[in-house]
Design a protein around this motif. Structure first.
Motif, mmCIF file in Angstrom:
data_model
loop_
_atom_site.group_PDB
_atom_site.id
_atom_site.type_symbol
_atom_site.label_atom_id
_atom_site.label_comp_id
_atom_site.label_asym_id
_atom_site.label_seq_id
_atom_site.Cartn_x
_atom_site.Cartn_y
_atom_site.Cartn_z
ATOM 1 N N GLY A 82 0.833 -1.208 0.000
ATOM 2 C CA GLY A 82 0.000 0.000 0.000
ATOM 3 C C GLY A 82 0.866 1.255 0.000
ATOM 4 N N HIS A 83 1.914 1.252 0.833
ATOM 5 C CA HIS A 83 2.826 2.404 0.863
ATOM 6 C C HIS A 83 3.593 2.523 -0.440
ATOM 7 C CE1 HIS A 83 1.917 2.841 5.015
ATOM 8 N NE2 HIS A 83 2.565 1.774 5.415
ATOM 9 N N MET A 84 4.062 1.401 -0.973
ATOM 10 C CA MET A 84 4.878 1.427 -2.193
ATOM 11 C C MET A 84 4.068 1.965 -3.369
ATOM 12 S SD MET A 84 7.884 0.465 -1.256
ATOM 13 C CE MET A 84 7.513 1.273 0.300
ATOM 14 N N VAL A 85 2.805 1.556 -3.418
ATOM 15 C CA VAL A 85 1.953 1.976 -4.539
ATOM 16 C C VAL A 85 1.782 3.497 -4.555
ATOM 17 C CG1 VAL A 85 -0.458 1.920 -5.317
ATOM 18 C CG2 VAL A 85 0.775 -0.206 -4.914
ATOM 19 N N LYS A 86 1.724 4.114 -3.364
ATOM 20 C CA LYS A 86 1.603 5.585 -3.337
ATOM 21 C C LYS A 86 2.796 6.230 -4.045
ATOM 22 C CE LYS A 86 0.576 6.370 1.144
ATOM 23 N NZ LYS A 86 0.148 7.144 2.338
ATOM 24 N N PHE A 87 3.988 5.699 -3.803
ATOM 25 C CA PHE A 87 5.171 6.237 -4.486
ATOM 26 C C PHE A 87 5.088 5.973 -5.991
ATOM 27 C CE2 PHE A 87 7.980 7.840 -1.246
ATOM 28 C CZ PHE A 87 7.576 7.204 -0.090
ATOM 29 N N LEU A 88 4.664 4.770 -6.350
ATOM 30 C CA LEU A 88 4.621 4.418 -7.774
ATOM 31 C C LEU A 88 3.580 5.247 -8.528
ATOM 32 C CD1 LEU A 88 5.034 0.532 -7.515
ATOM 33 C CD2 LEU A 88 6.711 2.192 -8.362
ATOM 34 N N GLN A 89 2.458 5.493 -7.870
ATOM 35 C CA GLN A 89 1.413 6.268 -8.539
ATOM 36 C C GLN A 89 1.851 7.701 -8.784
ATOM 37 O OE1 GLN A 89 -1.913 5.471 -5.938
ATOM 38 N NE2 GLN A 89 -2.617 3.756 -7.185
ATOM 39 N N SER A 129 8.402 8.079 -13.691
ATOM 40 C CA SER A 129 9.360 7.174 -14.318
ATOM 41 C C SER A 129 8.961 5.702 -14.166
ATOM 42 C CB SER A 129 10.730 7.355 -13.660
ATOM 43 O OG SER A 129 10.647 6.933 -12.309
ATOM 44 N N GLY A 130 8.069 5.409 -13.242
ATOM 45 C CA GLY A 130 7.783 4.002 -12.961
ATOM 46 C C GLY A 130 8.710 3.408 -11.914
ATOM 47 N N PHE A 131 9.741 4.169 -11.528
ATOM 48 C CA PHE A 131 10.560 3.751 -10.394
ATOM 49 C C PHE A 131 10.023 4.432 -9.141
ATOM 50 C CE2 PHE A 131 13.316 1.288 -12.828
ATOM 51 C CZ PHE A 131 13.705 1.973 -13.982
ATOM 52 N N LEU A 132 10.482 3.972 -7.987
ATOM 53 C CA LEU A 132 9.904 4.452 -6.730
ATOM 54 C C LEU A 132 10.207 5.927 -6.481
ATOM 55 C CD1 LEU A 132 10.643 1.336 -4.518
ATOM 56 C CD2 LEU A 132 8.367 2.282 -4.941
ATOM 57 N N VAL A 133 11.436 6.331 -6.796
ATOM 58 C CA VAL A 133 11.865 7.706 -6.495
ATOM 59 C C VAL A 133 12.626 8.251 -7.688
ATOM 60 C CG1 VAL A 133 13.213 9.158 -4.919
ATOM 61 C CG2 VAL A 133 12.120 7.093 -4.050
ATOM 62 N N GLY A 134 12.263 9.420 -8.139
ATOM 63 C CA GLY A 134 13.029 10.052 -9.200
ATOM 64 C C GLY A 134 12.887 9.352 -10.544
ATOM 65 N N GLN A 135 13.876 9.614 -11.386
ATOM 66 C CA GLN A 135 13.754 9.175 -12.773
ATOM 67 C C GLN A 135 14.451 7.852 -13.077
ATOM 68 O OE1 GLN A 135 11.760 10.887 -14.837
ATOM 69 N NE2 GLN A 135 11.368 12.063 -12.978
ATOM 70 N N THR A 136 15.283 7.381 -12.150
ATOM 71 C CA THR A 136 16.081 6.190 -12.452
ATOM 72 C C THR A 136 15.972 5.153 -11.337
ATOM 73 O OG1 THR A 136 17.992 7.244 -11.465
ATOM 74 C CG2 THR A 136 17.774 7.437 -13.848
ATOM 75 N N VAL A 137 16.441 3.949 -11.645
ATOM 76 C CA VAL A 137 16.359 2.857 -10.675
ATOM 77 C C VAL A 137 17.267 3.163 -9.485
ATOM 78 C CG1 VAL A 137 18.219 1.488 -11.718
ATOM 79 C CG2 VAL A 137 16.379 0.341 -10.471
ATOM 80 N N THR A 138 16.800 2.814 -8.295
ATOM 81 C CA THR A 138 17.601 2.955 -7.074
ATOM 82 C C THR A 138 17.585 1.640 -6.318
ATOM 83 O OG1 THR A 138 15.783 3.623 -5.639
ATOM 84 C CG2 THR A 138 16.942 5.394 -6.847
ATOM 85 N N TYR A 139 18.375 1.587 -5.251
ATOM 86 C CA TYR A 139 18.445 0.333 -4.512
ATOM 87 C C TYR A 139 17.122 0.000 -3.823
ATOM 88 C CZ TYR A 139 19.368 2.559 0.113
ATOM 89 O OH TYR A 139 19.286 3.274 1.282
ATOM 90 N N ALA A 140 16.268 1.018 -3.623
ATOM 91 C CA ALA A 140 14.933 0.748 -3.073
ATOM 92 C C ALA A 140 14.113 -0.073 -4.070
ATOM 93 C CB ALA A 140 14.214 2.050 -2.734
ATOM 94 N N ASP A 141 14.252 0.245 -5.372
ATOM 95 C CA ASP A 141 13.545 -0.534 -6.400
ATOM 96 C C ASP A 141 14.028 -1.989 -6.370
ATOM 97 O OD1 ASP A 141 14.012 2.385 -8.179
ATOM 98 O OD2 ASP A 141 11.982 1.563 -7.903
ATOM 99 N N LEU A 142 15.344 -2.160 -6.190
ATOM 100 C CA LEU A 142 15.900 -3.509 -6.177
ATOM 101 C C LEU A 142 15.375 -4.308 -4.992
ATOM 102 C CD1 LEU A 142 19.643 -2.836 -7.134
ATOM 103 C CD2 LEU A 142 17.721 -3.418 -8.622
ATOM 104 N N LEU A 143 15.288 -3.662 -3.815
ATOM 105 C CA LEU A 143 14.779 -4.349 -2.627
ATOM 106 C C LEU A 143 13.352 -4.839 -2.870
ATOM 107 C CD1 LEU A 143 16.003 -2.088 0.324
ATOM 108 C CD2 LEU A 143 16.404 -4.544 0.131
ATOM 109 N N LEU A 144 12.527 -3.954 -3.405
ATOM 110 C CA LEU A 144 11.127 -4.313 -3.641
ATOM 111 C C LEU A 144 11.016 -5.420 -4.683
ATOM 112 C CD1 LEU A 144 8.061 -3.960 -3.356
ATOM 113 C CD2 LEU A 144 8.196 -2.002 -4.924
#
Lengths: 202, 211
Positions: free
Chosen positions: B139-146, B150-165
């Motif tokens: 539920g929390h992650m979806v708020k960031f994605l919505q 970029s479709g990544f959690l934060v900003g325009q590029t992939v981060t280690y948070a995306d990798l964890l998820l």
């Protein structure tokens, strides 16, 4: 001027290290303390339904460690290299592991759960205290975690002091850590802050 | 120009070292991927000598040892540019990683049972414990994605948070094929992360492990 607003309950808890970093740095911020009754209304507007929350010119940052690390960078209270920053991070992770490992005891000791306090003290608190304090002490080889004070020292000293206030003999057998807490808290701005901060049960 | 020598020490598992390994892969950076047998560790033969906290993973960077999996991931992510592009973004990425750390204990007994260290009934644990915790976390992650362009959690590029998820989703889809059936944004995020060429190559080439 960047505007900082910190929101938390009227407690020390997970906001106290943050408040102390502001105090040490001598930076002004809004120290918002909400009443429990207001929390349900605020909760959906926070990133993870939790506090503390820092707003930096209105932009939210949640999670106390992320907030501390960010402020440490802003106020030049951090490592001077990426490896030094990593050393701070790993000690802070270790504190979080320790906190998680003693949680079962602390919940009962602070009155949030029912349980056998004496048994939990012997079986949960003591072994974890011994293990983690030795590991943390191993990583403080000089006056601070690095050679200069950082956000992680303010956080570690606060965490240890918060424990000491509930369990006065928690650092028995670790005189270097006791000295460390005194050293950090002797800094004039922290000393002044500690002398005047509001009372709170924890 | 002397290259930094990286050695990553962990068990022969993905678990707490996989995001670090994926960061090396994403960055195209070489590293020694040292996998230690359980017996070596638990019988006190510690090939690395002293470790900062008597635990793995440990990252050795030109002789300096760093412990704690999220610290290692953040260090590598910042070195290689996968940590967020401003100090503010970096803090938001860090906070998502911390939220994952808060979520994981709810599912850890499932993993420990798989590895033989716990004794849960896997089916009921999945339904009664894993799924509700997952729902709150997703539920929390979806708020960031919505909110993301970029479709990544934060900003325009992939981060280690995306990798964890994405790694969490990958793992639990193996245990529960319907794990993201009710979470289309999470499924889409997983596919997007896994489509990154360096990462998809690593996932194909990496050793097969139960977890």
């Amino acid at each position: 001027m960047v505007h900082y607003k910190l929101t938390y309950f009227d407690l020390r808890g997970r906001a106290e290290s943050i408040r102390q970093v502001f105090a040490y740095a001598g930076v002004a911020y809004e120290d918002v303390r909400i009443q429990r009754a207001h929390w349900p209304e605020l909760k959906p507007h926070t990133p993870f339904g939790q506090l503390p929350l820092l707003e930096v010119d209105g932009q939210p940052i949640a999670q106390s460690a992320a907030i501390l690390r960010f402020l440490g960078k802003q106020f030049d209270l951090t490592g001077k290299t990426p490896l030094e920053e990593a050393k701070l991070d790993m000690v802070v992770d270790q504190i979080a592991d320790f906190t998680a490992d003693i949680k079962a005891y602390m919940m009962v000791a602070l009155g949030f759960a029912e349980g056998d306090k004496e048994t939990l003290f012997k079986e949960v608190f003591i072994p974890n205290r011994d293990k983690h304090m030795a590991l943390i002490a191993k990583n403080i080889t000089g006056e601070y975690i690095l050679s200069h004070i950082t956000w992680a020292d303010i956080h570690l000293a606060n965490s240890l002091e918060a424990l000491l206030s509930k369990i006065p003999d928690v650092l028995d057998g670790h005189p270097a850590l006791k000295a460390y807490v005194h050293r950090v808290h002797a800094h004039p701005r922290l000393k002044a802050y500690l002398a005047t901060r509001p009372d709170a049960p924890f | 120009l002397r290259m930094t020598k990286y050695k990553l020490y962990y068990f022969n598992l993905r678990a707490r070292a996989e995001v670090a390994r994926q960061l090396f892969a994403l960055a195209g950076e070489p590293f020694e991927d040292i996998r230690i047998e359980f017996d070596d560790w638990f019988t006190n033969i510690k090939p690395l000598g002293e470790t900062p906290f008597d635990a793995l993973p440990v990252l050795d960077v030109d002789g300096t040892k760093i412990a704690q999996s999220v610290t290692i991931a953040r260090f590598l992510a910042r070195q290689f540019g996968f940590a967020g592009k401003s100090f503010y973004e970096q803090a938001v990425v860090d906070s998502i990683a911390d939220q994952y750390t808060d979520f994981f204990p709810h599912v850890r007994p499932y993993i420990r049972t798989l590895l033989g260290f716990d004794n849960q009934d896997l089916d009921s644990f999945l339904i009664e414990k894993v799924r509700p915790a997952r729902d709150e976390f997703f539920g929390h992650m979806v708020k960031f994605l919505q909110r993301s362009e970029s479709g990544f959690l934060v900003g325009q590029t992939v981060t280690y948070a995306d990798l964890l998820l994405a790694e969490h989703v990958s793992t639990f889809k193996q245990f529960d094929p319907h794990y993201v059936r009710d979470w289309p944004e999470i499924q889409e995020h997983w596919a997007k992360v896994r489509a990154i060429p360096n990462l998809s190559r690593w996932v194909l080439d990496r050793p097969e492990t139960v977890y």
